[in-house]
Design a protein around this motif. Structure first.
Motif, mmCIF file in Angstrom:
data_model
loop_
_atom_site.group_PDB
_atom_site.id
_atom_site.type_symbol
_atom_site.label_atom_id
_atom_site.label_comp_id
_atom_site.label_asym_id
_atom_site.label_seq_id
_atom_site.Cartn_x
_atom_site.Cartn_y
_atom_site.Cartn_z
ATOM 1 N N SER A 38 -118.071 -35.028 -72.608
ATOM 2 C CA SER A 38 -116.997 -34.726 -71.655
ATOM 3 C C SER A 38 -115.954 -35.833 -71.638
ATOM 4 N N LEU A 39 -116.427 -37.083 -71.650
ATOM 5 C CA LEU A 39 -115.515 -38.226 -71.652
ATOM 6 C C LEU A 39 -114.658 -38.252 -72.907
ATOM 7 N N PHE A 40 -115.306 -37.978 -74.061
ATOM 8 C CA PHE A 40 -114.569 -37.970 -75.326
ATOM 9 C C PHE A 40 -113.502 -36.885 -75.337
ATOM 10 N N ALA A 41 -113.865 -35.732 -74.809
ATOM 11 C CA ALA A 41 -112.891 -34.634 -74.742
ATOM 12 C C ALA A 41 -111.719 -35.007 -73.837
ATOM 13 N N GLY A 42 -112.030 -35.707 -72.725
ATOM 14 C CA GLY A 42 -110.964 -36.120 -71.815
ATOM 15 C C GLY A 42 -110.015 -37.094 -72.470
ATOM 16 N N VAL A 43 -110.575 -38.032 -73.261
ATOM 17 C CA VAL A 43 -109.731 -39.010 -73.938
ATOM 18 C C VAL A 43 -108.830 -38.332 -74.966
ATOM 19 N N LEU A 44 -109.378 -37.332 -75.664
ATOM 20 C CA LEU A 44 -108.571 -36.606 -76.642
ATOM 21 C C LEU A 44 -107.395 -35.887 -75.996
ATOM 22 N N LEU A 45 -107.592 -35.500 -74.741
ATOM 23 C CA LEU A 45 -106.551 -34.741 -74.051
ATOM 24 C C LEU A 45 -105.490 -35.624 -73.403
ATOM 25 N N THR A 46 -105.665 -36.948 -73.485
ATOM 26 C CA THR A 46 -104.697 -37.828 -72.816
ATOM 27 C C THR A 46 -103.291 -37.708 -73.398
ATOM 28 N N SER A 47 -103.200 -37.169 -74.608
ATOM 29 C CA SER A 47 -101.871 -36.999 -75.192
ATOM 30 C C SER A 47 -101.144 -35.766 -74.653
ATOM 31 N N ALA A 102 -110.006 -39.773 -65.889
ATOM 32 C CA ALA A 102 -109.379 -39.729 -67.206
ATOM 33 C C ALA A 102 -107.937 -39.238 -67.060
ATOM 34 N N ASP A 103 -107.022 -39.984 -67.637
ATOM 35 C CA ASP A 103 -105.607 -39.629 -67.524
ATOM 36 C C ASP A 103 -105.259 -38.570 -68.570
ATOM 37 N N ILE A 104 -105.734 -37.355 -68.320
ATOM 38 C CA ILE A 104 -105.578 -36.283 -69.299
ATOM 39 C C ILE A 104 -104.119 -35.871 -69.455
ATOM 40 N N TRP A 105 -103.391 -35.813 -68.341
ATOM 41 C CA TRP A 105 -102.048 -35.232 -68.363
ATOM 42 C C TRP A 105 -100.932 -36.282 -68.244
ATOM 43 N N GLY A 106 -101.275 -37.533 -68.448
ATOM 44 C CA GLY A 106 -100.247 -38.573 -68.439
ATOM 45 C C GLY A 106 -99.754 -38.929 -67.053
ATOM 46 N N LYS A 107 -100.610 -38.785 -66.034
ATOM 47 C CA LYS A 107 -100.194 -39.101 -64.665
ATOM 48 C C LYS A 107 -99.794 -40.564 -64.520
ATOM 49 N N ALA A 134 -98.707 -31.749 -62.874
ATOM 50 C CA ALA A 134 -100.031 -32.213 -63.300
ATOM 51 C C ALA A 134 -101.112 -31.901 -62.269
ATOM 52 N N THR A 135 -100.742 -31.816 -60.990
ATOM 53 C CA THR A 135 -101.747 -31.530 -59.960
ATOM 54 C C THR A 135 -102.343 -30.129 -60.101
ATOM 55 N N MET A 136 -101.681 -29.258 -60.857
ATOM 56 C CA MET A 136 -102.188 -27.894 -61.046
ATOM 57 C C MET A 136 -103.186 -27.808 -62.199
ATOM 58 N N TYR A 137 -103.388 -28.888 -62.939
ATOM 59 C CA TYR A 137 -104.278 -28.892 -64.097
ATOM 60 C C TYR A 137 -105.609 -29.572 -63.751
ATOM 61 N N PRO A 138 -106.648 -29.362 -64.586
ATOM 62 C CA PRO A 138 -107.972 -29.934 -64.281
ATOM 63 C C PRO A 138 -107.953 -31.461 -64.282
ATOM 64 N N THR A 139 -108.877 -32.024 -63.516
ATOM 65 C CA THR A 139 -109.068 -33.475 -63.514
ATOM 66 C C THR A 139 -110.514 -33.783 -63.893
ATOM 67 N N LEU A 140 -110.687 -34.772 -64.723
ATOM 68 C CA LEU A 140 -112.014 -35.202 -65.158
ATOM 69 C C LEU A 140 -112.235 -36.613 -64.663
ATOM 70 N N SER A 141 -113.344 -36.828 -63.956
ATOM 71 C CA SER A 141 -113.630 -38.156 -63.413
ATOM 72 C C SER A 141 -115.082 -38.528 -63.641
#
Length: 469
Positions: free
Chosen positions: A10-19, A143-148, A311-318
């Protein structure tokens, strides 16, 4: 191991999505700036960077401006606001880091003897209460998935630089107010001198008429009208003195001081500004003006806020791992490794239904951004208009000054000739009074035109951005 493996995936997937940054990058709105100003006077963008110390020549004025920039309370408040925004920006740069909390506590609960937990704890501990001692170290990271984090940093950075430009605009305004107040004082000094000069002239004329009246050559009407003409000049003295005191008080307050007198050097006739403004650059460079730049930074801030709202409308991973110690007896609280407790948790949250609050917040953010763009355009249009206004006033003040100076020469000659003709009996007392009154009014008009020209030059310098440094 399977739990750790899943959390790692899950963490790896979150990091991949940071872009996957959802906010759009800022791009400047096309201002459709005019290629030239309305007036024919040509100016350059270098004027904006022209330091004020080389623009204003009077050493006393320079000293007053320096004092105002350091001690003016509006400037001091603006500087404090900048310090606040600087702290906000520094904090925003740390938003990617996790949070770490420590807590420790002790509690004692008396449970019902008729409850299952109460009866079991009584059998196990032989006590009618249950103690709980705990100490935990908790880590939390989103995880800063959406560039917050990047958008928060852009928002804070834009706010900081907008305040910096607002501070420059404020300082430019303070410089203008101090300069205008100082030149107004010189103008009031000039009015006072004109009044005194006309009082002396009226005294001379009145003395001559009293002699003629005593000799029966003229009537009392001529005497009284001449006295009235003298009073007209005398009335200017207390008015000018009151205005001088008020202007001095206002200038001292601008400089962060209590009301008092102001020392000035020179006079309005020798007052000058560095009007050698190079030529050749179009109005587009007005976008470097502090208030225009601040308006553009407001658009940048609104753009970042729009991205954050989306960004608040998208999933958050913590992730929230924790480690601590826990015991129901104080003696075994720090018994290692028996009292050690560990927790590993990963959370994925997707907003589904929140009464359309998130969508509404995003739509409002878009409207705020559109408003900021319109305000940016308006600030630029206003800047171009202010430059054109100042140019027009400066250009026409020169024409008026030339005409008023020529008129002064004619009126001074007319006053001199009227007195000579009156002494020789070839002119009436009314001609003398009219000539003196016209000369007095024209002298006052000349002072007003000089002030208009100086104010136009000051406003043109400010309209082009001024030179705070």
């Amino acid at each position: 191991m399977s739990v750790l493996y899943k959390i790692g995936i899950s963490l790896f997937a979150g990091v991949l999505l940071t872009s996957c940054v959802v906010g759009k990058k800022y791009s400047r709105t096309d201002l459709n700036a005019p290629e030239k100003y309305r007036e024919e006077i040509t100016l350059t963008g270098d004027t904006i960077l022209h330091p004020w110390k080389s623009y204003y020549k009077d050493p006393m004025l320079v000293s007053l401006i320096e004092k105002a920039l350091v001690k003016n309370n509006e400037v001091l408040i603006a500087i404090k606001s900048m310090e606040q925004l600087d702290l906000t920006y520094k904090q925003a740069k740390l938003s990617l880091l996790p949070t770490l909390d420590f807590d420790a506590g002790a509690s004692r609960s008396y449970q019902s003897k008729n409850s299952l937990n109460g009866s079991l704890s009584a059998q196990f501990t032989s006590k009618d209460y249950l103690d709980d001692y705990s100490a935990n170290l908790r880590l939390s990271w989103e995880a800063d998935i959406w560039g917050k984090a990047a958008m928060q940093k852009r928002d804070a950075k834009a706010g900081y630089f907008a305040q910096k430009e607002n501070l420059s605009a404020l300082k430019t305004r303070i410089i203008v107010q101090v300069a205008q107040s100082y030149y107004n004082l010189l103008g009031l000094d000039e009015q006072l001198k004109i009044a005194q000069k006309n009082i002396d002239l009226s005294n001379s004329t009145l003395g001559m008429m009293k002699m003629q009246y005593n000799s029966g050559l003229i009537s009392s009407l001529a005497l009284y009208q001449t006295e009235a003409q003298k009073k007209t000049a005398e009335l200017l003295v207390p008015l000018a003195e009151a205005n001088i005191a008020v202007q001095e008080n206002a200038l001292q307050i601008l400089c962060g001081e209590y009301p008092d007198s102001i020392t000035r050097s020179g006079n309005l006739n020798v007052a000058e500004l560095n009007m050698a403004l190079p030529s050749g650059v179009p109005a587009a460079l007005l976008s470097r003006r502090p208030d225009v730049k601040a308006a553009e930074y407001a658009v940048m801030s609104a753009n970042a806020k729009t991205g954050l709202a989306k960004a608040t409308m998208y999933p958050t991973l913590s992730l929230s791992p924790s480690i601590g110690i826990n015991s129901f007896e104080f003696d075994t609280w720090f018994n290692f490794p028996g009292s050690v407790t560990k927790t590993i948790a990963a959370n994925l949250v997707q907003p589904i239904f929140k009464k359309r609050q998130l969508r509404t917040a995003y739509e409002i953010a878009i409207l705020e951004q559109e408003k900021a763009v319109v305000q940016f355009k308006q600030s630029f249009i206003t800047a171009v208009g202010e430059v054109s206004d100042a140019m027009s006033k400066l250009k026409n003040a020169d024409k008026r000054m030339e005409l008023a100076t020529e008129k002064s020469v004619s009126l001074d000659k007319a006053t001199h000739d009227a007195n000579l003709l009156y002494k020789s009996g070839m002119a009436t007392y009314l001609e003398v009074i009219v000539a003196q009154n016209s000369a007095l009014q024209n002298d006052l008009d000349v002072v007003a035109i000089k002030l208009e020209k100086l104010n136009a030059a000051i406003n043109l310098y400010r309209a082009l951005g001024g030179g705070v440094e």
